[in-house]
Design a protein around this motif. Structure first.
Motif, PDB file in Angstrom:
ATOM      1  N   PHE A 232      -8.184 -65.700  78.343  1.00 55.12           N
ATOM      2  CA  PHE A 232      -8.949 -66.162  77.187  1.00 55.12           C
ATOM      3  C   PHE A 232      -9.868 -65.065  76.640  1.00 55.12           C
ATOM      4  CE2 PHE A 232      -7.733 -69.863  79.598  1.00 55.12           C
ATOM      5  CZ  PHE A 232      -7.288 -70.741  78.637  1.00 55.12           C
ATOM      6  N   SER A 233      -9.441 -63.831  76.766  1.00 53.82           N
ATOM      7  CA  SER A 233     -10.235 -62.692  76.302  1.00 53.82           C
ATOM      8  C   SER A 233      -9.414 -61.821  75.362  1.00 53.82           C
ATOM      9  CB  SER A 233     -10.706 -61.853  77.496  1.00 53.82           C
ATOM     10  OG  SER A 233     -11.298 -60.642  77.047  1.00 53.82           O
ATOM     11  N   PHE A 234      -9.991 -61.494  74.209  1.00 55.07           N
ATOM     12  CA  PHE A 234      -9.341 -60.592  73.250  1.00 55.07           C
ATOM     13  C   PHE A 234      -9.898 -59.171  73.372  1.00 55.07           C
ATOM     14  CE2 PHE A 234      -8.419 -64.290  70.138  1.00 55.07           C
ATOM     15  CZ  PHE A 234      -7.262 -64.601  70.854  1.00 55.07           C
ATOM     16  N   GLU A 235     -10.554 -58.889  74.484  1.00 55.72           N
ATOM     17  CA  GLU A 235     -11.126 -57.563  74.699  1.00 55.72           C
ATOM     18  C   GLU A 235     -10.030 -56.499  74.641  1.00 55.72           C
ATOM     19  OE1 GLU A 235     -13.809 -55.135  78.026  1.00 55.72           O
ATOM     20  OE2 GLU A 235     -13.309 -57.254  78.317  1.00 55.72           O
ATOM     21  N   GLY A 236     -10.323 -55.427  73.928  1.00 54.42           N
ATOM     22  CA  GLY A 236      -9.362 -54.339  73.817  1.00 54.42           C
ATOM     23  C   GLY A 236      -8.481 -54.415  72.585  1.00 54.42           C
TER      24      GLY A 236
ATOM     25  N   ALA B  15     -10.549 -54.540  66.183  1.00 50.18           N
ATOM     26  CA  ALA B  15     -11.289 -55.521  65.394  1.00 50.18           C
ATOM     27  C   ALA B  15     -10.547 -55.938  64.138  1.00 50.18           C
ATOM     28  CB  ALA B  15     -12.662 -54.950  65.022  1.00 50.18           C
ATOM     29  N   GLU B  16      -9.767 -55.015  63.542  1.00 51.93           N
ATOM     30  CA  GLU B  16      -9.062 -55.354  62.306  1.00 51.93           C
ATOM     31  C   GLU B  16      -7.966 -56.385  62.530  1.00 51.93           C
ATOM     32  OE1 GLU B  16      -7.240 -51.425  63.825  1.00 51.93           O
ATOM     33  OE2 GLU B  16      -9.239 -52.310  63.601  1.00 51.93           O
ATOM     34  N   ARG B  17      -7.576 -56.594  63.794  1.00 49.74           N
ATOM     35  CA  ARG B  17      -6.567 -57.611  64.094  1.00 49.74           C
ATOM     36  C   ARG B  17      -7.191 -58.972  64.383  1.00 49.74           C
ATOM     37  NH1 ARG B  17      -1.352 -55.919  64.651  1.00 49.74           N
ATOM     38  NH2 ARG B  17      -1.084 -53.659  64.560  1.00 49.74           N
TER      39      ARG B  17
ATOM     40  N   VAL C 207      -2.181 -62.151  70.930  1.00 53.80           N
ATOM     41  CA  VAL C 207      -2.056 -61.961  72.377  1.00 53.80           C
ATOM     42  C   VAL C 207      -0.885 -61.022  72.694  1.00 53.80           C
ATOM     43  CG1 VAL C 207      -1.520 -63.110  74.554  1.00 53.80           C
ATOM     44  CG2 VAL C 207      -3.140 -64.155  72.950  1.00 53.80           C
ATOM     45  N   SER C 208       0.209 -61.166  71.969  1.00 54.97           N
ATOM     46  CA  SER C 208       1.368 -60.304  72.226  1.00 54.97           C
ATOM     47  C   SER C 208       1.025 -58.841  71.957  1.00 54.97           C
ATOM     48  CB  SER C 208       2.556 -60.741  71.370  1.00 54.97           C
ATOM     49  OG  SER C 208       2.349 -60.435  70.005  1.00 54.97           O
ATOM     50  N   TYR C 209       0.108 -58.589  71.019  1.00 55.42           N
ATOM     51  CA  TYR C 209      -0.316 -57.206  70.776  1.00 55.42           C
ATOM     52  C   TYR C 209      -1.007 -56.645  72.017  1.00 55.42           C
ATOM     53  CZ  TYR C 209      -2.458 -53.118  68.674  1.00 55.42           C
ATOM     54  OH  TYR C 209      -2.835 -51.823  68.402  1.00 55.42           O
ATOM     55  N   LYS C 210      -1.827 -57.476  72.644  1.00 60.34           N
ATOM     56  CA  LYS C 210      -2.521 -57.025  73.852  1.00 60.34           C
ATOM     57  C   LYS C 210      -1.550 -56.836  75.021  1.00 60.34           C
ATOM     58  CE  LYS C 210      -6.482 -58.053  76.812  1.00 60.34           C
ATOM     59  NZ  LYS C 210      -7.709 -58.877  76.988  1.00 60.34           N
ATOM     60  N   LEU C 211      -0.535 -57.692  75.082  1.00 60.53           N
ATOM     61  CA  LEU C 211       0.410 -57.634  76.201  1.00 60.53           C
ATOM     62  C   LEU C 211       1.488 -56.576  76.016  1.00 60.53           C
ATOM     63  CD1 LEU C 211       0.970 -61.444  76.917  1.00 60.53           C
ATOM     64  CD2 LEU C 211      -0.495 -59.849  78.173  1.00 60.53           C
ATOM     65  N   TYR C 212       2.001 -56.445  74.789  1.00 60.96           N
ATOM     66  CA  TYR C 212       3.188 -55.610  74.571  1.00 60.96           C
ATOM     67  C   TYR C 212       2.975 -54.481  73.575  1.00 60.96           C
ATOM     68  CZ  TYR C 212       4.968 -60.173  76.133  1.00 60.96           C
ATOM     69  OH  TYR C 212       5.164 -61.359  76.787  1.00 60.96           O
TER      70      TYR C 212
END
Length: 506
Positions: A225-229, A232-234, A306-311
């Motif tokens: 549940f964290s969007f850290e990383g 900001a533009e996303r 979330v997929s941006y953070k994962l992949y």
């Protein structure tokens, strides 16, 4: 039993269940020969409000939305959905009372009544028809095929194709899956009519929305549940000049895009015009607006972020990848079935609506007033399906499917909306002046917004701003032509709720 076998088994079971429930509801209905057109294209006026809401929601919400908007992998795309609520309210309070008062089967029928001219009705109908045949139908089955390939981990099988000096690679598996969607969707549209489409929309829509919310939860859980990383533009809802939706476009073209799509577009309004009465139709539209506020924004942006953070930045493959990775096997089969149903219903909704426009506005007006509606509709549907399948090859080359759809549809949306605005707001506007402005608008928007044009994006304006400029230019040109060429001074007279049919025709 392997995971893949369970997944496919659940997928087939849910798909067959939706089809069976639809059959039970529609069995014995829609066979009246008294008015084949109303029966086939408006379900005999028998759609309850919840079927109106379900069909509107799922006709719009399909893989082109879920795959395409999540493919941008940013929160900003939620603005399309928030602004869509305004369009739905305009449909319920402005357009629907007029459509019901004149007992319209197609939205363009209103143009004939207002302009006293069947030709303007036919021309605008064919523009809508081409929009469905050349833009939405191929985009929907391509995005659906891409999603299914990613979700079921189907291996790619590329072949190289050369056309003139251009060469590109095509994934045969995408083509095969799209072919299955095309055939099944066409059969649904041909043999079921709007009633079957709307009912199956609603059943599969309930499953799809629930499963899409499950995907949102699992996606958030996967990143604690964290969007850290994440840049900001996303995450922002205030787009800068280089974003897909700069904030200032909300003040110009965005509202008119929504008015066009929800208020005049046959694919959407046809569902609302198929209720027993105006009150039932408005209830359905308001319910669809509620779904769009409470559910849709989250499901079309959070998995992509979330997929941006994962992949990383994987574009249109984002949604299928995250669903395939995070959903348990048994749930992925249910979700795949709901997504397949969403593809089929959006596809056959476009087929059914485009066919209605051709049959009612062109064929009955110029060739045969009393055709065999099911037989003629079947032929038109089959032809559109073949064209859509051919164009899947083109859409497979797109960098972003949702941005491509929005830009292409801009060729038609603002010119068409200008004719509706003129027809609803003014008397004494000559139909030919309106048609000239439509042709002008299509050419103008192409010159301003497509990169092949030497006039592309003047002053760096976003294509949504260019839509607004196109709309204003079309309305202005029509009024000038009406005055200069036809010597008619337009008189402002809104087709309000207190006007009767005769005064509106006068």
């Amino acid at each position: 039993m392997s995971d893949n076998t369970i997944q496919i088994g659940v997928f087939l079971f849910v798909t067959i269940l939706i089809a069976f429930l639809t059959y039970l509801h529609c069995r014995g209905k829609g066979h009246s020969q008294a008015n084949q057109t109303k029966e086939y294209f408006l379900a005999g006026g028998g759609l309850a409000w919840y079927f109106v809401a379900g069909s509107i929601t799922l006709t719009n919400l399909s893989t082109d939305q879920l795959v395409g908007m999540n493919g941008n992998q940013m929160a900003l795309l939620a603005l399309w959905e928030f602004s869509a609520v305004v369009g739905l309210i305009v449909l319920a309070k402005v357009f629907l009372p007029i459509y019901y008062r004149f007992n319209c089967t197609t939205t363009t029928e209103l143009l004939e009544l207002r302009y006293h001219n069947k030709h303007i009705r036919a021309v605008i109908s064919m523009l809508f028809f081409l929009g469905s045949a050349l833009i939405f139908c191929p985009a929907v089955i391509y995005s659906g095929a891409l999603f299914m390939q990613k979700m079921f981990n189907i291996d790619t099988q590329f072949v190289n194709i050369s056309i003139g000096s251009s060469a590109f690679a095509i994934d045969l598996m995408i083509i095969y899956i799209a072919l299955i969607f095309g055939i099944i969707g066409a059969l649904y549209a041909i043999f079921g009519g709007l009633r079957a489409v709307a009912v199956s929309d609603t059943y599969s829509g309930v499953i799809l929305l629930v499963m899409a919310l499950v995907v949102v939860f699992l996606a958030l859980q996967a990143v604690d549940f964290s969007f850290e990383g994440i840049p900001a533009e996303r995450l922002t809802l205030i787009g800068d000049d280089d974003s897909p939706i700069p904030w200032h476009t909300l003040l110009t073209g965005m509202i008119f895009i929504q008015m066009f799509y929800w208020g005049t577009n046959q694919v959407i309004t046809q569902r609302a015009m198929a209720a027993p009465n105006i009150k039932e139709a408005q209830k359905g539209v308001f319910a669809a607006a509620g779904i769009r506020i409470l559910i849709v924004p989250a499901i079309i942006v959070i998995p992509g972020i979330v997929s941006y953070k994962l992949y990383g930045d994987i574009g249109d493959a984002a949604y299928g990848t995250i669903v395939g990775d995070l959903l348990p096997t048994y749930l992925s089969g249910v979700f795949a079935a709901a997504m397949a149903a969403a593809v089929l219903t959006t596809f056959n909704s476009n087929l059914n609506s485009a066919t209605a426009l051709y049959v009612c506005d062109v064929h009955q007006a110029y060739f045969n007033k009393k055709p065999n509606v099911p037989k003629l509709s079947g032929f038109v549907t089959a032809l559109m399906t073949i064209v859509a399948l051919i164009l899947v090859v083109v859409y497979a080359q797109a960098e972003s499917i949702i941005n491509l759809i929005q830009q292409l549809y801009g060729l038609l949306s603002m010119p068409i909306l200008s004719v509706f605005i003129l027809g609803l707001a003014f008397k004494n506007v000559h139909a030919t002046a309106g048609l000239f402005s439509v042709i002008f608008g299509v050419i103008l928007y192409f010159l301003l917004s497509f990169e092949v044009s030497p006039f592309h994006a003047p002053f760096g304006l976003h294509y949504i701003h260019l839509m607004f400029i196109t709309l204003i230019s079309c309305v202005t040109l029509a009024l000038l032509l009406n005055w200069i060429l036809y010597g008619q001074a337009p008189k402002f007279e809104w087709v309000g709720e207190n006007n009767n049919a005769e005064s509106a025709k006068a």
